[in-house]
Design an enzyme around this catalytic site. Structure first.
Site, short mmCIF file in Angstrom:
data_model
loop_
_atom_site.label_atom_id
_atom_site.label_comp_id
_atom_site.label_asym_id
_atom_site.label_seq_id
_atom_site.Cartn_x
_atom_site.Cartn_y
_atom_site.Cartn_z
N HIS A 2 0.83 -1.22 0.00
CA HIS A 2 0.00 0.00 0.00
C HIS A 2 0.86 1.26 0.00
CE1 HIS A 2 -3.33 -2.71 1.36
NE2 HIS A 2 -2.35 -3.26 2.05
N SER A 57 15.94 22.23 -14.97
CA SER A 57 14.79 23.10 -15.19
C SER A 57 15.28 24.46 -15.65
CB SER A 57 14.01 23.26 -13.88
OG SER A 57 13.25 24.46 -13.90
N GLU A 104 10.19 9.15 -16.44
CA GLU A 104 8.80 9.57 -16.67
C GLU A 104 8.33 9.16 -18.06
OE1 GLU A 104 10.26 13.60 -15.17
OE2 GLU A 104 8.10 13.79 -15.01
#
Ligand code: ARG
Length: 459
Positions: free
Chosen positions: A157, A278, A291
């Site tokens: 979980h 970034s 990703e």
């Protein structure tokens, strides 16, 4: 009309829109090598059985070799008006050798031709994907060996559950990718039958030797039923199913990398080679490759769905719908090749924050099960009761805001008098992981052995 290969019964030519929707050359040019290989096998067989003369056979084979060279050196002009790879090649062959070119298509149809080409292509894709999976497994196994004893929290979980070893975690993925490989191997066995010679759908009246062409193209045997041979795309669907499951595995690993590289986890860092910065936040190191691997599973799953839906409800035998089988397969193969390479690179370069993993391994009372197990072993307490007692101990630690190992012996004995100082031997995360020596368990000794076994099984 008469200008197309099939134009005999037509007075007018296709409209521009018809050509655009009908032509597949933009994508099926990728089948050129398979198409030429299949044609050469067909030609040699026609000569052998006496349908083609030696002279025509020689001319055709030489012409096909030249076309292969033209395509591979970028000198070949593909034409949309010629629809697909098959007619582009055949039409160039006519330019090169004249009338004999027109004899190549004897006892053959584009239906068995494309089914053969595509099987050959998918078979190569299967082999390439299996190799790439082996390289990823090798990278994972090497990392697992270095981290056989590195303790981290195991989760259920996504809540801290029990301490495990990082090597064990990585080897879980080695198993998944091993099953992916075995799915591909299974699919390869089933797909390795040759449709060539089924002709349009019914077989042919020419005395062809389908066993000869099958063997020449390294198939195990010819497809047994001509109708099935031209309508079957199971091989492509099975490839896509295996690819989709593999992409799901990759996406789960990618998600863990994304999670583990966050400031909140800090378990691992990815190399400069597999991260980006970034343009506004100078501190950032973004896990873009992970990703994108996570995202690209969506495409591969979509490709499987696309082909299943194209095939669903198609009556026997060939329908033009089946021309739409190729793009999903090409996209899935390309996507997976890139994802596998990116994942292999990320894993190879991965650096592991061992102290941080260990510190985190104990957070969330992950050795509570070890206390319960100790009560069972040392004090013969039934497990259900031991579970309850341990729950009270966790509550006590939680109230005090401390870890289980920080409780004193009197604290522990206030919950249950049967507890002795020996219990502290099981409270550490390393002892906890080391104790799990059951077959397939997380103990470092098991992981070290599992690494060797994985090398034998997979590499
Ligand atoms: N380009 C076609 C395909 O990929 C080749 C087979 C065409 N056959 C036909 N009967 N029109 O499916």
């Amino acid at each position: 009309g008469a200008s197309t290969i099939w134009g005999g019964r037509f007075a007018g030519g296709p409209s521009a829109v018809m050509q655009r929707i009908n032509a597949s050359i933009d994508f099926d040019k990728r089948l050129y090598a398979q198409d030429i290989r299949g044609s050469k096998a067909h030609c040699a067989m026609l000569v052998k059985v006496g349908v083609l003369s030696d002279a025509d056979g020689q001319a055709i084979l030489r012409g096909l070799d030249q076309i292969l060279q033209e395509i591979e050196s970028g000198r070949f002009t593909f034409s949309t008006a010629l629809e697909d790879i098959h007619m582009n090649v055949e039409s160039r062959l006519a330019e090169l050798i004249g009338e004999a070119a027109g004899r190549l298509h004897t006892a053959r149809s584009r239906n068995d031709q494309v089914a053969t080409d595509f099987r050959l292509w998918v078979r190569d894709a299967v082999d390439g994907m299996e190799d790439a999976l082996g390289r990823l497994q090798a990278a994972l196994i090497d990392k697992a060996e270095q981290h056989a004893g590195t303790v981290m929290p195991g989760f259920t979980h996504l809540q801290a559950a029990q301490p495990v070893t990082f090597g064990h975690h990585l080897l879980a993925y080695v198993e998944m990718f091993g099953r992916d490989r075995s799915r591909l191997k299974d699919a390869r066995v089933r797909m390795n039958e040759c449709p060539l010679g089924a002709a349009a759908l019914a077989g042919t009246s020419f005395p062809i030797d389908r066993h000869m062409t099958a063997a020449e193209l390294a198939f195990d045997r010819p497809c047994a039923n001509s109708l099935d041979a031209v309508s079957d795309r199971d091989f492509a669907m099975e490839f896509l199913a295996a690819a989709a499951i593999c992409a799901v595995h990759l996406s789960r690993l990618a998600e863990e990398l994304v999670l583990w590289t966050t400031a909140q986890f800090r378990f691992v860092s990815l190399s400069d080679g597999f991260t980006t910065g970034s343009s506004i936040m100078p501190q950032k190191r973004n896990p873009d490759a992970a990703e994108l691997v996570r995202a690209k599973a969506g495409r591969v799953i979509g490709d499987l769905n696309a082909l299943l839906i194209v095939m669903k409800g198609l009556p026997l035998t060939y329908s033009k719908d089946m021309q739409d089988d190729k793009e999903p397969v090409f996209e899935a193969a390309d996507t997976l090749e890139l994802s596998l390479a990116a994942m292999t690179g990320m894993i190879t370069d991965l650096s592991v924050n061992t102290p941080r993993m260990k510190e985190s391994a104990g957070a969330g009372y992950t050795t509570a099960t070890d206390i319960a197990d100790w009560l069972v072993r040392a004090a013969n307490v039934p497990f259900r009761q031991a579970h309850h007692i341990t729950g009270q101990i966790v509550r006590l630690a939680e109230t005090r805001g401390i870890g289980l190992e920080q409780l004193s012996l009197p604290d522990l004995q206030s919950v249950d008098g049967r507890i002795t100082a020996d219990v502290f031997s099981v409270l550490g995360v390393e002892a906890s992981a080391a104790s799990r020596t059951s077959f397939g368990g997380t103990a470092p000794v098991n992981v070290a052995a599992a690494v060797q076994a994985a090398r034998r099984r997979f590499l």
